[in-house]
Design a protein around this motif. Sequence first.
Motif, short mmCIF file in Angstrom:
data_model
loop_
_atom_site.label_atom_id
_atom_site.label_comp_id
_atom_site.label_asym_id
_atom_site.label_seq_id
_atom_site.Cartn_x
_atom_site.Cartn_y
_atom_site.Cartn_z
N LYS A 359 84.67 29.81 22.93
CA LYS A 359 83.87 29.18 23.98
C LYS A 359 83.40 30.22 24.99
CE LYS A 359 83.80 25.36 27.26
NZ LYS A 359 84.57 24.23 27.86
N VAL A 360 84.30 31.14 25.38
CA VAL A 360 83.91 32.20 26.31
C VAL A 360 82.84 33.09 25.68
CG1 VAL A 360 84.73 34.20 27.61
CG2 VAL A 360 86.18 32.17 27.42
N GLU A 361 83.04 33.45 24.44
CA GLU A 361 82.05 34.28 23.75
C GLU A 361 80.69 33.59 23.69
OE1 GLU A 361 84.53 36.95 20.52
OE2 GLU A 361 84.11 34.85 20.03
N ASN A 362 80.69 32.31 23.41
CA ASN A 362 79.44 31.57 23.32
C ASN A 362 78.70 31.56 24.65
OD1 ASN A 362 77.54 29.82 21.96
ND2 ASN A 362 78.43 28.11 23.09
N GLN A 363 79.45 31.38 25.75
CA GLN A 363 78.81 31.38 27.06
C GLN A 363 78.25 32.76 27.41
OE1 GLN A 363 81.15 29.72 30.21
NE2 GLN A 363 81.26 27.69 29.27
N ILE A 364 78.97 33.81 27.06
CA ILE A 364 78.48 35.16 27.34
C ILE A 364 77.22 35.45 26.52
CG2 ILE A 364 79.00 37.63 27.08
CD1 ILE A 364 81.92 36.94 27.73
N ASN A 365 77.26 35.12 25.25
CA ASN A 365 76.10 35.37 24.38
C ASN A 365 74.87 34.61 24.89
OD1 ASN A 365 77.62 37.03 22.71
ND2 ASN A 365 78.12 35.37 21.28
N ASP A 366 75.08 33.38 25.31
CA ASP A 366 73.97 32.59 25.84
C ASP A 366 73.40 33.23 27.10
OD1 ASP A 366 72.48 29.87 26.29
OD2 ASP A 366 73.58 30.25 28.16
N ALA A 367 74.29 33.66 27.99
CA ALA A 367 73.84 34.25 29.26
C ALA A 367 73.07 35.55 29.03
CB ALA A 367 75.04 34.48 30.17
N VAL A 396 72.72 36.15 36.74
CA VAL A 396 72.95 34.83 36.15
C VAL A 396 72.02 33.81 36.81
CG1 VAL A 396 74.66 33.00 35.83
CG2 VAL A 396 75.33 35.40 35.57
N THR A 397 71.57 32.86 36.02
CA THR A 397 70.70 31.79 36.53
C THR A 397 71.27 30.43 36.17
OG1 THR A 397 69.35 31.92 34.51
CG2 THR A 397 68.63 33.21 36.42
N THR A 398 70.74 29.41 36.82
CA THR A 398 71.33 28.07 36.67
C THR A 398 71.02 27.40 35.34
OG1 THR A 398 69.41 27.11 37.79
CG2 THR A 398 71.33 27.64 39.15
N ASP A 399 70.20 28.03 34.49
CA ASP A 399 69.92 27.44 33.18
C ASP A 399 70.88 27.93 32.10
OD1 ASP A 399 68.96 30.03 33.17
OD2 ASP A 399 67.19 29.57 31.94
N MET A 400 71.84 28.76 32.48
CA MET A 400 72.79 29.32 31.51
C MET A 400 74.01 28.42 31.34
SD MET A 400 72.57 33.33 32.69
CE MET A 400 70.99 34.19 32.72
N LEU A 401 74.59 28.41 30.15
CA LEU A 401 75.74 27.55 29.86
C LEU A 401 76.90 27.79 30.81
CD1 LEU A 401 76.04 27.50 25.95
CD2 LEU A 401 75.42 25.60 27.46
N CYS A 402 77.13 29.04 31.18
CA CYS A 402 78.29 29.37 32.01
C CYS A 402 78.20 28.75 33.39
CB CYS A 402 78.47 30.88 32.11
SG CYS A 402 77.05 31.75 32.80
N THR A 403 77.04 28.26 33.80
CA THR A 403 76.91 27.57 35.08
C THR A 403 76.87 26.06 34.93
OG1 THR A 403 74.48 27.56 35.10
CG2 THR A 403 75.58 29.53 35.95
N LYS A 404 76.81 25.59 33.69
CA LYS A 404 76.66 24.15 33.46
C LYS A 404 77.84 23.51 32.76
CE LYS A 404 72.65 24.51 31.30
NZ LYS A 404 71.36 24.11 30.67
#
Length: 503
Positions: A359-367, A396-404
Amino acid sequence: MLLRVCRVVRAAARAHSSSARSERLRSQAYIGGRWVEAESAARFAVREPASGQLLTDVVDCGPRDASTAVRAASDSLAGWRAATSKERSRLLRKWHNLMIQNKDELAKLITAENGKPLKEATSEIVYAASFLEWFSEEARRIYGDVVPTSSPDRRILILKQPVGVVSIITPWNFPSAMLTRKAGAALAVGCTVVVKPADDTPLSALALAELADEAGIPAGVFNVIPSSKSNTPAVGEVLCTDPLVAAISFTGSTATGKILLRHACGTVKKASMELGGLAPFIVFDSADLDRAVAGAIASKFRNSGQTCVCTNQFLVQEGIHDAFVEKMVKAMHRDLHVGNGFDEQTTQGPLINERAVEKVENQINDAVSRGACILTGGKRHRLGATFFEPTLLSNVTTDMLCTKEETFGPLAPVLKFRTEEEVIAIANAADVGLAGYFYSSDLAQIWRVAEQLEVGIVGVNEGLLSTVEAPFGGVKQSGLGREGSKYGVDDFLEIKYVCFGGL
């Protein structure tokens, strides 16, 4: 002793000889004051997250076992609620004392099955025991009221009485503290409980059952039923639908909480829900930067980022953004040390399993794919599949998974903002609201922001919030009710109005 025993158990695989056991290492369910096997005789493996090695196997309770535990709690209810508050107080205090006496052994068990550093595990045991101490005192303060009436021949009495049998479902990230915070309150007011611990960390709950028995908590008042991941949905359904259960108390994800609430609505049970969060950590231009960085480290990286009040996104005002990021990178390199939880220098243990790492990897890759920059960390640690480097992201922006979505891992994304109004809008856009943090030296701003943040818990110039004296809980989809504090008993009480007439 527990660590030694766990190593013996790993070496012996599924051996069950008496030499491979500790009086605190239990693998059976605790129902009606007895240690029992599951009706199916099934068991499931409990493994170290650090190595994946087997610690032991534990009974795998199913729906019928859950029903048996509920009946045991129901059978013991009349006697427990009839006990004086002083007697319940005495037994809870004795349970607390036994936890403190055995804190080193209990902490090693948490580190073995959860992975958190031993120092943090020891702190959790002290924190967990403090709830038993607190609610042992609150047991004698469940006051009612006498209310004046407009009729001279009547008197109004308001009584507070235990709701009945309570189902308690606890998470893996604080396997002891979340149990005592719930069970301590329920038992204090005269309820009986059935505890379903997380399948990753059942050993801590069973060790506490052993100590509850030793403290003299009567048979059937406190029951623990471990179950595997595959059996958990069916067991949870029983605990939420059985007519003998009057209330449920759950800590976990918002998605699971909604499922349990749907089950509970059929019999209109009381529900206490401590669910997911998306905690913002706001740093204004007026903040003491060094204090803000120290608070950020404490808030984000405790238990390797696996806490429900853990900061999920850092919102830093543009005037100090670059300085904050620079200090954060230095502090992370200086203060954070990844390793096995039993190593003294470790501050960051493993994540609970590989799914958490993914899950952490997925959020980083998305960002990164959307323009974020990795300033430090960003990949799995060389120690193994469940270890991850503490990571800081910028741009980082608000459209990234790590913020949502809630991360539950050692990932710190930093967003830049310009105005107070802008950052309040960002923070309040989430559909959850458990905790929020901000740093400022502007007194007027402190009042404004503290009141406007849509969360249940606010840290002002402070990154560590949890304490037994304060109410813990959220707003919006972060849950229902409050735990800890004097308000922590409310979810386990019914209010009864008694009218005395003919006076």
